[in-house]
Design an enzyme around this catalytic site. Structure first.
Site, mmCIF file in Angstrom:
data_model
loop_
_atom_site.group_PDB
_atom_site.id
_atom_site.type_symbol
_atom_site.label_atom_id
_atom_site.label_comp_id
_atom_site.label_asym_id
_atom_site.label_seq_id
_atom_site.Cartn_x
_atom_site.Cartn_y
_atom_site.Cartn_z
ATOM 1 N N LYS A 1 -7.525 6.149 -11.060
ATOM 2 C CA LYS A 1 -7.879 6.943 -12.251
ATOM 3 C C LYS A 1 -7.237 8.321 -12.186
ATOM 4 C CE LYS A 1 -12.352 4.624 -12.201
ATOM 5 N NZ LYS A 1 -13.717 4.778 -11.679
ATOM 6 N N ARG B 1 -4.800 -5.600 10.778
ATOM 7 C CA ARG B 1 -5.057 -5.452 12.212
ATOM 8 C C ARG B 1 -5.642 -4.080 12.544
ATOM 9 N NH1 ARG B 1 -0.473 -5.346 14.548
ATOM 10 N NH2 ARG B 1 0.553 -5.268 12.531
ATOM 11 N N THR B 2 -5.071 -3.030 11.994
ATOM 12 C CA THR B 2 -5.550 -1.681 12.309
ATOM 13 C C THR B 2 -6.982 -1.503 11.810
ATOM 14 O OG1 THR B 2 -3.309 -0.817 12.199
ATOM 15 C CG2 THR B 2 -5.091 0.780 11.997
#
Lengths: 309, 157
Positions: free
Chosen positions: A82, A53-54
């Site tokens: 990594k 949603r954000t």
């Protein structure tokens, strides 16, 4: 009031006058509708943990104003896997974008990113700490539904219900509301009450706080009822969770005694705490609240990028 | 039950071995005396420790003496976090050469780790910054995760 280049990290960084300025800008942006406010700018969304949603709200906010979006929402595809440090990721991304939106599982990650970055950083949620754009959209929604928030002509009764102990959105909103003329009503299951530091903050700001026994009482005595989700993992005993879940559920029938102008908000997603028969009542405003994320985020992006709405 | 040695002025008996040269940290709260000693022990210096000593001002207190050396600037910062009310005396030839105030800064940088295990500073190679938000007792607030802690609850770096 110039916000150009400013980071949006914590609601605690903002004074009342600044909050009101942002809400006024959001109202202007909403009144204007789609346009080219953010044309020629690039926003990088760095979502180190998922939040549909954000992320969608930020991306839609940019796209509706002709801005562009780059970013990732899956940390597995980034160099973090990594072993790249967060600071190095930010130093790389700031070469590509005019503004960075970060969501990260660690508390304080957005502040660290802002210290590194030469372009403005907006916190899209850092662990259990802050989610300031949610707080701004909550305030914008309250001010839109109950104009007395901004005018201060009377004290608004704002009720909070649900997990008040761990709810990040509740803590930030309580903090922000201490700048305004409000009374707080609280209804929470045992063990999930609002932490003492927020009660103390309210006391120091002269905000009256009282506990009410039920959702009906909260609905009957408030102008805004802000509900939150109960999370099963917060309950040591699954039977206790089932018991609380059953008693903590708002239905349309329970709204019979509510003030006609009372409005229900919820940061979403809702699960069981609001029955779907509430959705059709004039009290339900939680989906409109989510929609308010667009003009609020557009206003914030425009302000930190030095664009005048 | 053990008896405390008399400490009345005039017939003062030292509760901790005297040092000819070095630093004396006095008026340490009893609860953090060993933590202060552990912090100072890292230097490899010879230490003399007194804990649960009688004090007219504090009731009970701790004293730590460092033989042969002045307290370092880093150790003084750590001391301000753990025992802001302590006093430091520099000893030369068994005499107090001068007294140093324990100064509590507005912010502690790289003195202690944030006690929030999920704080970003405990997972990234980055400075710890703890702003002082209360003096008695000393409380600090992490500038990153925004959580508050008692100074005595923190692990030193």
């Amino acid at each position: 009031m110039d916000f150009t280049g400013r980071d949006i990290i914590s609601i605690a960084d903002f004074q009342r006058s600044e909050i009101l300025h942002i809400l006024a800008r959001a109202a202007e942006v909403e009144a204007t509708g789609r346009g080219k406010l953010l044309a020629g700018t690039v926003m990088a969304t760095l979502f180190f943990e998922p939040s549909t949603r954000t992320r969608l709200s930020f991306e839609a906010a940019m796209l509706h104003q002709d801005g562009r979006v780059i970013g990732f929402s899956d940390v597995a595809s980034t160099s973090t896997r990594k072993g790249e440090s967060l600071a190095d990721t930010i130093r790389m991304v700031e070469q590509y974008a005019d503004v960075i939106v970060i969501r990260h599982p660690r508390d304080g990650a957005a502040r660290l990113a802002a210290e590194v970055s030469r372009v403005p950083v907006i916190n899209g949620g850092d662990g259990a700490n802050q989610h300031p754009t949610q707080t701004f959209l909550d305030l914008y929604t309250i001010a839109k539904l109950q104009p007395a928030l901004a005018t201060g002509e009377r004290a608004l009764d704002i009720a909070f219900a649900g997990d008040l102990r761990y709810g990040r959105t509740v803590h930030s909103l309580v903090h922000a509301l201490c700048h305004f003329r409000v009374n707080l009503l609280l209804v929470a299951p045992r063990g999930l009450e609002l932490p003492e530091q927020y009660l103390e903050e309210a006391r120091q700001a002269g905000v009256a706080v009282r506990t009410v026994a039920s959702l009906q009482e909260a609905a009957a005595q408030s102008d805004i009822l802000y509900m939150t989700r109960l999370q099963e993992e917060r309950f040591p005993d699954p039977l206790e969770f089932d018991h609380v879940k059953a008693s903590y559920r708002m239905t349309a029938a329970m709204l019979a005694g509510a003030r006609p102008s009372m409005r229900i908000l919820h940061p979403l997603p809702r699960v069981n705490e609001i029955a779907t028969d509430v959705d059709a009542t004039p009290h339900a405003q939680y989906f409109a609240q989510a929609g308010n994320g667009i003009p609020v985020r557009q206003a914030l992006l425009a302000l930190v990028l030095g664009r005048q709405p | 039950m053990s008896q405390d040695p008399p400490t009345t002025s005039g017939s003062r008996i030292r509760q901790v071995e005297a040092i000819s040269n070095g630093s004396v940290i006095d008026h340490i709260p009893t609860a953090v005396t060993l933590k202060v000693a552990a912090m100072l022990a890292g230097s490899g210096d010879q230490l003399f420790i007194g804990a649960n000593l009688r004090s007219s001002r504090m009731g009970r207190k701790g004293v730590v003496k460092i033989a042969g050396r002045e307290i370092s600037a880093h150790a003084a910062s750590c001391l301000a976090l753990l025992a802001p009310g302590a006093t430091v005396s520099i000893i030369h030839d068994y005499q107090v050469l001068r007294k140093l105030p324990v100064e509590v800064p507005a912010e502690f940088t790289d003195v202690a780790r944030c006690a929030n295990p999920n704080c970003v500073t405990n997972h990234e190679r980055w400075s710890s910054r703890l702003a002082v938000v209360g003096r008695e007792p000393l409380r600090v607030r992490c500038c990153y995760c925004e959580r508050s802690f008692l100074g005595t609850d923190l692990a030193l770096m």
